[in-house]
Design a protein around this motif. Structure first.
Motif, short mmCIF file in Angstrom:
data_model
loop_
_atom_site.label_atom_id
_atom_site.label_comp_id
_atom_site.label_asym_id
_atom_site.label_seq_id
_atom_site.Cartn_x
_atom_site.Cartn_y
_atom_site.Cartn_z
N THR A 117 13.42 -40.54 26.68
CA THR A 117 13.37 -39.92 25.36
C THR A 117 14.78 -39.60 24.91
O THR A 117 15.59 -39.08 25.69
CB THR A 117 12.53 -38.63 25.40
OG1 THR A 117 11.16 -38.97 25.62
CG2 THR A 117 12.64 -37.86 24.09
N LEU B 99 17.60 -47.71 17.36
CA LEU B 99 16.20 -47.28 17.48
C LEU B 99 15.30 -47.87 16.42
O LEU B 99 14.07 -47.75 16.51
CB LEU B 99 16.12 -45.74 17.42
CG LEU B 99 16.89 -44.99 18.51
CD1 LEU B 99 16.79 -43.48 18.27
CD2 LEU B 99 16.34 -45.34 19.88
N LYS C 92 15.00 -46.88 13.32
CA LYS C 92 14.42 -45.82 12.49
C LYS C 92 15.31 -45.58 11.28
O LYS C 92 16.47 -45.99 11.24
CB LYS C 92 14.29 -44.52 13.30
CG LYS C 92 13.32 -44.62 14.47
CD LYS C 92 13.11 -43.26 15.12
CE LYS C 92 12.32 -42.33 14.23
NZ LYS C 92 11.95 -41.08 14.92
N GLN D 258 13.42 -39.81 19.41
CA GLN D 258 12.40 -40.82 19.64
C GLN D 258 11.97 -40.78 21.10
O GLN D 258 12.80 -40.68 22.01
CB GLN D 258 12.90 -42.22 19.30
CG GLN D 258 11.82 -43.29 19.43
CD GLN D 258 12.18 -44.56 18.69
OE1 GLN D 258 12.61 -44.51 17.54
NE2 GLN D 258 12.00 -45.69 19.34
N LYS D 259 10.65 -40.85 21.30
CA LYS D 259 10.09 -40.89 22.64
C LYS D 259 9.81 -42.33 23.05
O LYS D 259 9.75 -43.23 22.21
CB LYS D 259 8.79 -40.07 22.70
CG LYS D 259 8.99 -38.57 22.64
CD LYS D 259 7.65 -37.85 22.65
CE LYS D 259 7.81 -36.36 22.82
NZ LYS D 259 8.20 -35.99 24.17
N VAL E 147 11.48 -44.67 24.75
CA VAL E 147 12.54 -45.63 24.45
C VAL E 147 12.72 -46.54 25.65
O VAL E 147 12.68 -46.10 26.80
CB VAL E 147 13.85 -44.90 24.12
CG1 VAL E 147 15.00 -45.89 23.92
CG2 VAL E 147 13.67 -44.02 22.89
#
Length: 684
Positions: A77, A102, A104, A123-124, A126
């Protein structure tokens, strides 16, 4: 009084006041130090120590043999410490870099990393390679921590039992939900010392508190038997089941139980879903219909009626009953499925033939009070307690409003609404000697060290019938398979007891025509049962004996062989022939029906006759458009084959062929259109 004396008194008073203040201060400091010291120290640490949570690995879910059905795999994470990001003054650059790695939104990341909070997850779950790139960049205020992701290595296998866990590793459905407290473990953390300005202190010590892994939940399910059941369900949904003719049901369930312990060895339903991608599944596919859906069971429920009548000695197996084709109750005729009735027969033959009037007679002899007593004793109208959320109670007709006609329809499996798990649990009580058991899904809870933390034993609910009644009914139900309507589940070399069932579906308070719920329930070996199996197939234009019995037969045979149950050299005869009427003649020789599709009718009749079959025709024309049974089907030698002729042949009417099967279809049709009592208030 002299001024000197006055001054001395004032000084003394002031001295005593100061002393009193100091005493109070010392007492207060002592109280704070001794009584509140630990709490205040923790608050102080909390104010300048900040922890980054480290998620524990969720415990495995395994089948009874240790095969892993659910596990946690390592991920990472990405998190931010906003105060440190703001202090560095590089929020925009950091957001842009993370956005590229990521995938995002840059604006979303910037908003997170500058938020007024101690810690923010960016972000979780990963991927490790991405987390390694982020660590290598050493972005101010940005870090990574260990995390885990739920993974289901068997895909859709046992999906309705296992359920699934969310992105935060919290159980959401199935065993993942009901055993969440045992599975989730205890989080750890990485502690670092910060100053009042929110910046890490230089050369500050880091403390690592290791997470505690969750326990393993070991199920009663056997992955191999579960696979046998799901294989048959896939065939059904593909229209490849016996007699399905390419048609797919709306849904289906197969349940397998050890009747001696209540342990579920398989609990399969279709449609299903992949718990690895549960978000992509239709919510209806995630519904555990074997536990959460009710239906009118039809003739499979006659096992319960028979058990009650035998236990109360309302019938004798050798006693004769005359079936004239219908049973009249309150001026209404409830017809037998066989036109003209079965005539004179014993009550053993009533069971073999699934004769509706014979079972109605049993219900009338029992009476309303006694019949309802056994409904309750066998667990209908109440939850079984199986470890699945959302279990339905089923619906029983309101006893206060029920009439003798309702008692008649209840006796043959109509009117009342039951769940598949209720029916299998009740039938298992008949099979195991008469004791109702709570169905079990969890065998034991195992700690990370491999030690069993919580074992589960079988739970006896109550005794419902005697050992003698159970033994007698097992013999009668074996006769149903060997010599009656359940013959399509017959297994050479094994003693199988069972019962077919077909019920019309209720929609908006009325029965609909041409669509049935076909079912079959069986247990084997009949004298010492190891397995009890129920198949329920919803939305087919076929009867239970034609569709569901072959499904049970296939799962039963593979499961018995897998469990090492050897064929009985005496099967299918009952040793000792305990009473007249229970002699079981062997089945006729099996034969394969040749395909005559497209042939001229004369040639088709000749081909079938030479193969030893009788021929019936339906429709006009000289060409065979369809046949029942279809080509390559295994049936008894000398059976009828129905041929549909010409371009405008009528759609197949299965009553022509399967009239020896079970069924209540004629009786149901006679009641079609009236509002079923199953709409009455729950449990009344």
């Amino acid at each position: 009084m002299s001024p000197l004396v006055v001054m001395r008194k004032r000084i003394a008073f002031l001295f005593f006041c100061v002393c009193a203040f100091l005493v109070v201060l010392i007492i207060r400091l002592g109280f704070v130090q001794l009584s509140q010291g630990a709490d205040l120290r923790k608050k102080a640490d909390d104010s300048h120590y900040r922890g980054v949570p480290v998620a524990p690995k969720r415990g495995n879910i395994e089948d009874r043999n240790g095969n892993v059905l659910a596990m946690s795999i390592s991920t990472e994470t990405v998190y931010a410490i906003p105060a440190e990001v703001r202090q560095a003054g590089k929020a925009k650059e950091t957001a842009l870099t993370l956005s590229k790695l990521l995938g995002k939104s840059e604006a979303d990341i910037e908003a997170r990393i500058t938020k007024r909070s101690a810690l923010e997850y960016i972000q979780k779950q990963v991927k490790p390679e991405v987390a390694a790139q982020i660590r290598a960049l050493a972005l101010p205020g940005i870090g990574t921590t260990e995390d885990s992701q739920r993974y289901y290595p068997q895909g859709t296998l046992a999906c309705h039992i296992i359920g699934f866990a969310g992105i935060d590793n919290q159980g959401l459905e199935g065993i993942e939900l009901t055993r969440d407290s045992e599975l989730k473990g205890v989080p750890g953390s990485i502690l670092q010392e910060f100053g009042a300005n929110g910046i890490p202190l230089p050369q500050a010590e880091h403390q690592y508190l290791a997470p505690k892994q969750g326990n393993t939940v070991r199920l009663t399910i056997d992955a191999n038997i579960q696979a046998f059941a799901e294989r048959e369900l896939k065939k059904l949904m593909a229209g490849q089941g016996t007699n399905m003719n390419g048609q797919s049901p709306k849904s289906a369930s197969i349940l397998v139980m050890d009747p001696n312990t209540g342990e579920m060895l398989a609990l399969a339903s279709t449609p299903g879903f992949d718990p690895n991608h549960y978000q992509d599944a239709d919510p209806s596919a995630r519904r555990n219909i074997a536990v959460q859906n009710g239906y009118e069971p039809g003739s499979t429920f006659k096992i319960i009626t028979l058990a009650a009548a035998l236990q109360e000695k309302k019938i004798k197996p050798t006693e004769h009953f005359f079936d004239k084709g219908a049973y009249t109750v309150l001026g209404k005729n409830v017809r037998c499925w066989k036109a003209g009735g079965h005539g004179d027969q014993t009550f053993v033959q009533v069971a073999e033939n699934s004769c509706n009037p014979g079972f109605i007679e049993m219900g009338q002899r029992l009476g309303m009070d006694t019949f309802y007593k056994y409904l309750r004793e066998f667990g209908f109208g109440q939850k079984t307690g199986i470890e699945m959320s959302g279990e339905a109670r089923g619906i029983l007709a309101n006893k206060k409003k029920a009439t003798a006609l309702d008692l008649a329809t209840m006796s043959i499996g109509q009117t009342n609404n039951v769940t598949p798990i209720q029916l299998l649990t009740g039938v298992s009580a008949v099979a195991n000697g008469g004791t109702l058991l709570k169905p079990q899904l969890v065998k034991e809870i195992v700690g990370p060290s491999g030690r069993v933390v919580t074992p589960f034993e079988k739970e006896e609910v109550r005794r419902v019938i005697s050992e003698d009644t159970s033994k007698l009914e097992r013999e009668i139900l074996e006769s149903v398979v060997t010599n009656g309507t359940g013959r399509r589940s017959f297994l050479p070399g094994y003693r199988v007891a069972g019962k077919t069932g077909t019920a019309q579906k209720v929609v908006n308070g009325s029965y609909i025509q041409g669509e049935y719920i076909a079912s079959f329930v069986a247990f084997a070996p009949a004298d010492k049962p190891r397995l009890a199996i129920l198949a329920v197939i919803d939305g087919v234009p076929f009867f239970g004996g034609a569709v569901a019995a072959p499904v049970v037969q296939s799962v039963m045979l593979d499961s018995l062989k897998y469990l090492g149950v050897k064929p009985d050299p005496q099967a299918p005869l009952v040793p000792g022939k305990p009473m007249p009427g229970l002699e079981f003649p062997p089945l006729k020789k099996a034969a394969t029906v040749p395909s005559v599709l497209g042939m001229p009718v004369a040639e088709a009749e000749k081909t079938l006759s030479e193969a030893g079959f009788k021929v019936q025709t339906d429709g006009q024309g000289e060409t065979v458009l369809d046949q029942i049974p279809h080509g390559d089907t295994q049936v008894e030698e000398g059976s009828n084959v129905l041929l549909y002729l010409g371009k405008d042949a009528a759609a197949p009417t299965l009553a022509h062929w399967w009239e020896d099967d079970d069924e209540d279809i004629e009786a149901i049709n006679s009641l079609a259109g009236r509002v079923p009592i199953s709409a009455s208030p729950l449990g009344q």
